[in-house]
Design a protein around this motif. Structure first.
Motif, PDB file in Angstrom:
ATOM      1  N   ARG A   1       0.779  -1.232   0.000  1.00  0.00           N
ATOM      2  CA  ARG A   1       0.000   0.000   0.000  1.00  0.00           C
ATOM      3  C   ARG A   1       0.830   1.313   0.000  1.00  0.00           C
ATOM      4  O   ARG A   1       0.494   2.250  -0.723  1.00  0.00           O
ATOM      5  CB  ARG A   1      -0.939  -0.025   1.212  1.00  0.00           C
ATOM      6  CG  ARG A   1      -1.583   1.274   1.436  1.00  0.00           C
ATOM      7  CD  ARG A   1      -2.897   1.229   2.136  1.00  0.00           C
ATOM      8  NE  ARG A   1      -3.497   2.491   1.779  1.00  0.00           N
ATOM      9  CZ  ARG A   1      -4.738   2.685   1.478  1.00  0.00           C
ATOM     10  NH1 ARG A   1      -5.587   1.712   1.515  1.00  0.00           N
ATOM     11  NH2 ARG A   1      -5.159   3.869   1.141  1.00  0.00           N
TER      12      ARG A   1
ATOM     13  N   LYS B   1      -3.265   2.477  -8.082  1.00  0.00           N
ATOM     14  CA  LYS B   1      -4.030   1.684  -7.122  1.00  0.00           C
ATOM     15  C   LYS B   1      -4.268   0.251  -7.599  1.00  0.00           C
ATOM     16  O   LYS B   1      -4.387  -0.681  -6.798  1.00  0.00           O
ATOM     17  CB  LYS B   1      -5.375   2.392  -6.903  1.00  0.00           C
ATOM     18  CG  LYS B   1      -6.244   1.807  -5.835  1.00  0.00           C
ATOM     19  CD  LYS B   1      -5.755   2.206  -4.465  1.00  0.00           C
ATOM     20  CE  LYS B   1      -6.492   1.449  -3.384  1.00  0.00           C
ATOM     21  NZ  LYS B   1      -5.914   1.707  -2.056  1.00  0.00           N
TER      22      LYS B   1
ATOM     23  N   LYS C   1      -5.549  -5.980   1.881  1.00  0.00           N
ATOM     24  CA  LYS C   1      -6.872  -5.722   2.449  1.00  0.00           C
ATOM     25  C   LYS C   1      -7.654  -4.698   1.647  1.00  0.00           C
ATOM     26  O   LYS C   1      -8.787  -4.900   1.286  1.00  0.00           O
ATOM     27  CB  LYS C   1      -6.674  -5.213   3.866  1.00  0.00           C
ATOM     28  CG  LYS C   1      -7.940  -5.017   4.666  1.00  0.00           C
ATOM     29  CD  LYS C   1      -7.583  -4.367   6.013  1.00  0.00           C
ATOM     30  CE  LYS C   1      -8.618  -4.626   7.064  1.00  0.00           C
ATOM     31  NZ  LYS C   1      -8.612  -5.992   7.576  1.00  0.00           N
ATOM     32  N   SER C   2      -7.042  -3.560   1.405  1.00  0.00           N
ATOM     33  CA  SER C   2      -7.745  -2.511   0.682  1.00  0.00           C
ATOM     34  C   SER C   2      -7.327  -2.488  -0.783  1.00  0.00           C
ATOM     35  O   SER C   2      -7.681  -1.589  -1.527  1.00  0.00           O
ATOM     36  CB  SER C   2      -7.493  -1.150   1.335  1.00  0.00           C
ATOM     37  OG  SER C   2      -6.123  -0.956   1.561  1.00  0.00           O
ATOM     38  N   GLY C   3      -6.571  -3.505  -1.170  1.00  0.00           N
ATOM     39  CA  GLY C   3      -6.192  -3.632  -2.577  1.00  0.00           C
ATOM     40  C   GLY C   3      -6.820  -4.895  -3.144  1.00  0.00           C
ATOM     41  O   GLY C   3      -7.950  -5.224  -2.820  1.00  0.00           O
ATOM     42  N   LEU C   4      -6.066  -5.595  -3.952  1.00  0.00           N
ATOM     43  CA  LEU C   4      -6.611  -6.781  -4.599  1.00  0.00           C
ATOM     44  C   LEU C   4      -6.106  -8.058  -3.938  1.00  0.00           C
ATOM     45  O   LEU C   4      -5.040  -8.082  -3.332  1.00  0.00           O
ATOM     46  CB  LEU C   4      -6.223  -6.772  -6.081  1.00  0.00           C
ATOM     47  CG  LEU C   4      -6.876  -5.627  -6.869  1.00  0.00           C
ATOM     48  CD1 LEU C   4      -6.119  -5.340  -8.157  1.00  0.00           C
ATOM     49  CD2 LEU C   4      -8.336  -5.949  -7.170  1.00  0.00           C
TER      50      LEU C   4
ATOM     51  N   GLU D   1      -2.385  -6.653   6.898  1.00  0.00           N
ATOM     52  CA  GLU D   1      -3.210  -6.118   5.810  1.00  0.00           C
ATOM     53  C   GLU D   1      -2.650  -6.491   4.442  1.00  0.00           C
ATOM     54  O   GLU D   1      -3.376  -6.536   3.467  1.00  0.00           O
ATOM     55  CB  GLU D   1      -3.341  -4.597   5.904  1.00  0.00           C
ATOM     56  CG  GLU D   1      -4.076  -4.105   7.133  1.00  0.00           C
ATOM     57  CD  GLU D   1      -3.185  -3.980   8.352  1.00  0.00           C
ATOM     58  OE1 GLU D   1      -1.959  -4.192   8.236  1.00  0.00           O
ATOM     59  OE2 GLU D   1      -3.724  -3.687   9.449  1.00  0.00           O
TER      60      GLU D   1
ATOM     61  N   VAL E   1     -11.526   4.455   7.895  1.00  0.00           N
ATOM     62  CA  VAL E   1     -10.873   3.986   6.669  1.00  0.00           C
ATOM     63  C   VAL E   1     -11.116   5.012   5.547  1.00  0.00           C
ATOM     64  O   VAL E   1     -11.533   4.674   4.439  1.00  0.00           O
ATOM     65  CB  VAL E   1     -11.328   2.574   6.264  1.00  0.00           C
ATOM     66  CG1 VAL E   1     -10.310   1.950   5.305  1.00  0.00           C
ATOM     67  CG2 VAL E   1     -11.481   1.664   7.481  1.00  0.00           C
TER      68      VAL E   1
ATOM     69  N   GLU F   1     -12.758   3.580   2.067  1.00  0.00           N
ATOM     70  CA  GLU F   1     -12.229   2.573   1.154  1.00  0.00           C
ATOM     71  C   GLU F   1     -12.577   1.152   1.580  1.00  0.00           C
ATOM     72  O   GLU F   1     -12.443   0.785   2.730  1.00  0.00           O
ATOM     73  CB  GLU F   1     -10.717   2.726   1.085  1.00  0.00           C
ATOM     74  CG  GLU F   1     -10.118   2.070  -0.114  1.00  0.00           C
ATOM     75  CD  GLU F   1      -8.639   2.347  -0.217  1.00  0.00           C
ATOM     76  OE1 GLU F   1      -8.218   2.934  -1.223  1.00  0.00           O
ATOM     77  OE2 GLU F   1      -7.906   1.994   0.715  1.00  0.00           O
ATOM     78  N   TYR F   2     -13.032   0.345   0.615  1.00  0.00           N
ATOM     79  CA  TYR F   2     -13.239  -1.082   0.822  1.00  0.00           C
ATOM     80  C   TYR F   2     -12.132  -1.844   0.110  1.00  0.00           C
ATOM     81  O   TYR F   2     -11.226  -1.247  -0.449  1.00  0.00           O
ATOM     82  CB  TYR F   2     -14.600  -1.510   0.264  1.00  0.00           C
ATOM     83  CG  TYR F   2     -15.783  -0.901   0.979  1.00  0.00           C
ATOM     84  CD1 TYR F   2     -15.821  -0.845   2.369  1.00  0.00           C
ATOM     85  CD2 TYR F   2     -16.861  -0.385   0.268  1.00  0.00           C
ATOM     86  CE1 TYR F   2     -16.909  -0.297   3.032  1.00  0.00           C
ATOM     87  CE2 TYR F   2     -17.956   0.168   0.932  1.00  0.00           C
ATOM     88  CZ  TYR F   2     -17.970   0.207   2.310  1.00  0.00           C
ATOM     89  OH  TYR F   2     -19.033   0.752   2.966  1.00  0.00           O
ATOM     90  N   GLY F   3     -12.227  -3.168   0.075  1.00  0.00           N
ATOM     91  CA  GLY F   3     -11.242  -3.959  -0.646  1.00  0.00           C
ATOM     92  C   GLY F   3     -11.307  -3.714  -2.147  1.00  0.00           C
ATOM     93  O   GLY F   3     -12.293  -3.180  -2.659  1.00  0.00           O
ATOM     94  N   GLY F   4     -10.247  -4.097  -2.833  1.00  0.00           N
ATOM     95  CA  GLY F   4     -10.232  -4.008  -4.282  1.00  0.00           C
ATOM     96  C   GLY F   4     -10.273  -2.595  -4.824  1.00  0.00           C
ATOM     97  O   GLY F   4     -10.550  -2.381  -6.000  1.00  0.00           O
ATOM     98  N   GLY F   5     -10.010  -1.621  -3.962  1.00  0.00           N
ATOM     99  CA  GLY F   5      -9.983  -0.237  -4.416  1.00  0.00           C
ATOM    100  C   GLY F   5     -11.368   0.374  -4.599  1.00  0.00           C
ATOM    101  O   GLY F   5     -11.498   1.496  -5.080  1.00  0.00           O
TER     102      GLY F   5
ATOM    103  N   GLN G   1      -7.187   6.903   6.657  1.00  0.00           N
ATOM    104  CA  GLN G   1      -6.296   5.876   6.118  1.00  0.00           C
ATOM    105  C   GLN G   1      -5.157   6.521   5.338  1.00  0.00           C
ATOM    106  O   GLN G   1      -3.997   6.174   5.517  1.00  0.00           O
ATOM    107  CB  GLN G   1      -7.112   4.970   5.200  1.00  0.00           C
ATOM    108  CG  GLN G   1      -6.309   4.150   4.233  1.00  0.00           C
ATOM    109  CD  GLN G   1      -5.915   2.826   4.805  1.00  0.00           C
ATOM    110  OE1 GLN G   1      -6.743   1.981   5.075  1.00  0.00           O
ATOM    111  NE2 GLN G   1      -4.649   2.643   5.018  1.00  0.00           N
TER     112      GLN G   1
END
Ligand SMILES: Cc1cc2nc3c(=O)[nH]c(=O)nc-3n(C[C@H](O)[C@H](O)[C@H](O)COP(=O)(O)OP(=O)(O)OC[C@H]3O[C@@H](n4cnc5c(N)ncnc54)[C@H](O)[C@@H]3O)c2cc1C
Lengths: 309, 251
Positions: free
Chosen positions: A228, A238, A244-247, A264, B142, B158-162, B178
């Motif tokens: 991140r 991105k 967690k907040s990515g893929l 994460e 977040v 923000e959630y997962g996967g952008g 965040q």
């Protein structure tokens, strides 16, 4: 106090998130009545494959999409009226907005970053995954915010359970309103489809050094992904972020270069077939998840590797 | 626009962490501390909002390890006021910390409270949401985007996967940040030293009694590292050779 365990179901875009099944499975193992709590609008069907004894379902247009205020109010009122001994909430973006408020509103202890749970104790993964901390509860009741991926999902799947409709409390006058979901911009490499990922973290030090790892990705016919902080610094888009907040990625080979292995990040890559970590810190948590590890400077090893390939 | 930014110092994870003799805490004697990285983002976002809309930014922290330095650094970055909440907060739970912060903040005018989404030490929950509930204000955590217009705030969570959820909310509220829209600014040590001479570090007595985490630490231990990993050693060349063979066999 009742003998039940509440599992707060989480869904996004009409799909139940895996952490819900992971918590349901864990709740089964802990024993007692497993009660799934589902909020939504016309979303009752989402509970169809829960392994639970009962589903409490609250329907309201105000609950169609997650809303910290509305969800917080409804869940607190259910916990107050039913008095479960335990509440399991995902340590997820939604769960972060639920768990602590529930703790204050219902006067129940909360343990965060939970990766192990038993009757009187919870283990939290602290310090970026570098320490585990076991806590003893003073009473019997508690809330645990559970790290996604800490427990298997399969045991949480079943054939559904009787659904009890519960009327929503008054949700007029909310101060927080959901407006819309924004999808990430497309058009970049799809790292979820790559069979080899070279993933770079803060150990790379500067955007100017990215060609060193890009060269490795190119040599392997793979793609470059990252942790991140690399994305927050705008060194990569991105779409390259794993975690967690990515893929979530599952390549055949995942090479983590200068990534510490914070929980994460691990959430997004621990399913890879072969994980290789290169890190100067022999204590880096990433080595707990890697199949092969190298304690070395990436600036020495990566160029040498490119040459050998 | 008045923005309050609670910050805290946490152990720098670059250092090797050890468990102390009690087996329940870190051996803190030689630990290096730094401002929790997400608090740094919260401060940055607050400063950017102030630059856009005017108003003031107040950084606030409970007394603790190296906290004066952290507050003076916030001042050097542009915080208008820096407040240290005094009291014995050593080993305090986040419930107690949030309650103590709430007790001070509720007496101050504010539109937004911005603090980090989490820290590496949040055993009993994250400060932002605890604080919001003690203050009785709404919250979103977040958060990766904040825009203020016409007394309302538009917030990106923000959630997962952008995927990002957009919310609109009325002020005041608490946000768990965040990521700020810019990389947190850096101030050279000389400017921090100057702030140490010139800035007024206000002190307010604080109290977070009346609430508790309802649990205590019974054991702290390192997760097994390298448990499953086969560690490769040798010169860079030797390692590269071994890695190349492994990678080729797995592709
Ligand atoms: C709600 C939330 C969601 C998050 N989502 C994500 C996410 O989706 N993905 C994600 O990655 N993070 C996420 N994070 C952030 C996460 O907590 C960590 O901060 C982040 O993963 C750390 O990235 P890193 O490993 O690159 O950096 P660091 O933790 O700083 O690690 C850098 C590593 O590089 C090593 N290193 C330094 N120099 C060298 C060198 N020369 N050679 C080799 N190694 C070197 C160091 O030993 C260290 O281990 C999230 C955080 C929150 C709060």
């Amino acid at each position: 106090m009742s003998n039940s365990i509440f599992v707060i179901a989480e869904h996004l875009k009409g799909k139940i998130e895996d952490v819900t099944y992971e918590m349901l499975g864990k709740a089964r193992e802990l024993g007692g009545e497993v009660v799934a709590v589902l909020l939504g609008s016309g979303a009752k069907g989402l509970a169809g494959n829960f392994n639970a004894d009962k589903v409490l379902y609250v329907d309201s247009p105000a609950l169609a999409d997650f809303n910290p205020e509305a969800y917080g109010k409804v869940i607190a009122s259910l916990v107050k009226s039913h008095g479960p001994k335990m509440v399991l909430v995902g340590y997820t973006s939604q769960g972060v907005d639920i768990a602590a408020g529930l703790s204050v509103d219902c006067d129940m202890p909360l343990l965060a970053y939970a990766n192990a749970i038993s009757a009187g104790s919870v283990t939290s993964q602290l310090y970026g995954g570098k320490m585990n901390v076991e806590s003893k509860l003073e009473g019997e009741r508690f809330i645990a915010a559970v790290i996604p991926g800490a427990f298997p999902a399969e045991p949480g799947k079943g054939s559904g359970a009787p659904v009890e409709d519960v009327a929503a409390p008054d949700l007029s006058g909310l101060k927080v309103l959901f407006k819309r979901l924004i999808e990430p911009a497309g058009g970049d490499v799809d790292i979820t489809q790559a069979s080899v990922l070279v993933s770079v973290g803060r150990g790379i030090q500067s955007a100017d050094n990215l060609p060193i790892v890009q060269a490795l990705a190119d040599k392997l016919g793979g793609a470059l992904s990252s942790s991140r902080p690399i994305v927050d610094a705008k060194w990569l888009p991105k779409t390259r972020q794993v975690g967690k907040s990515g893929l979530k990625v599952k390549p055949k080979v995942y090479i983590a270069v200068g990534i510490s292995g914070a929980p994460e990040h691990i959430e997004g890559m621990k399913g890879a077939d072969c994980i290789i970590a290169i890190n100067t810190d022999p204590k880096a948590p990433i080595f707990s998840y890697a199949h092969y590890g190298v304690t070395a400077d990436l600036f020495d090893v990566v160029p040498a590797l490119v040459e050998k390939l | 626009m008045n923005i309050i930014v609670p910050i805290k110092q946490v152990p720098d994870l670059v250092e090797e962490l050890q468990v102390d003799a009690s087996g329940k805490d870190l051996d803190r004697e030689w630990l290096k501390y730094k401002v929790s990285e997400f608090d740094d983002h919260a401060l940055e976002e607050a400063l950017l909002l102030k630059e856009q809309h005017g108003g003031s930014v107040t950084a606030i922290a409970l007394d603790g390890e190296d906290i004066d330095k952290a507050l003076f650094a916030a001042s050097a970055k542009g915080a208008d006021r820096v407040i240290k909440v005094t009291g014995d907060f050593k080993g305090a739970s986040n419930h107690t910390a949030a309650k103590a912060l709430a007790n001070v903040i509720k007496g101050m005018p504010y539109d937004l409270v911005l603090t980090g989404v989490q820290s590496v030490e949040d055993r009993d929950g994250q400060i932002a949401v605890l604080l919001a509930h003690y203050l009785g204000t709404p919250h979103i955590s977040v958060v990766t985007g904040v825009e203020v217009a016409g007394g309302k705030v538009t917030v990106h969570k923000e959630y997962g996967g952008g995927v990002v959820a957009e919310f609109e909310a009325s002020l005041p509220m608490v946000l768990g940040i965040q990521a700020a829209r810019e990389t947190p600014r850096y101030v050279p040590v000389s400017r921090v030293r100057q702030a140490m001479r010139d800035a007024n570090l206000e002190e307010v007595a604080g109290d977070g009694s009346g609430v508790s985490a309802g649990s205590s630490i019974s054991r702290m231990f390192k997760p097994e590292t390298g448990g499953g990993a086969e560690m490769l050693s040798g010169s860079a060349q030797e390692i590269a050779g071994k890695l190349a063979a492994i990678i080729k066999s797995k592709m």
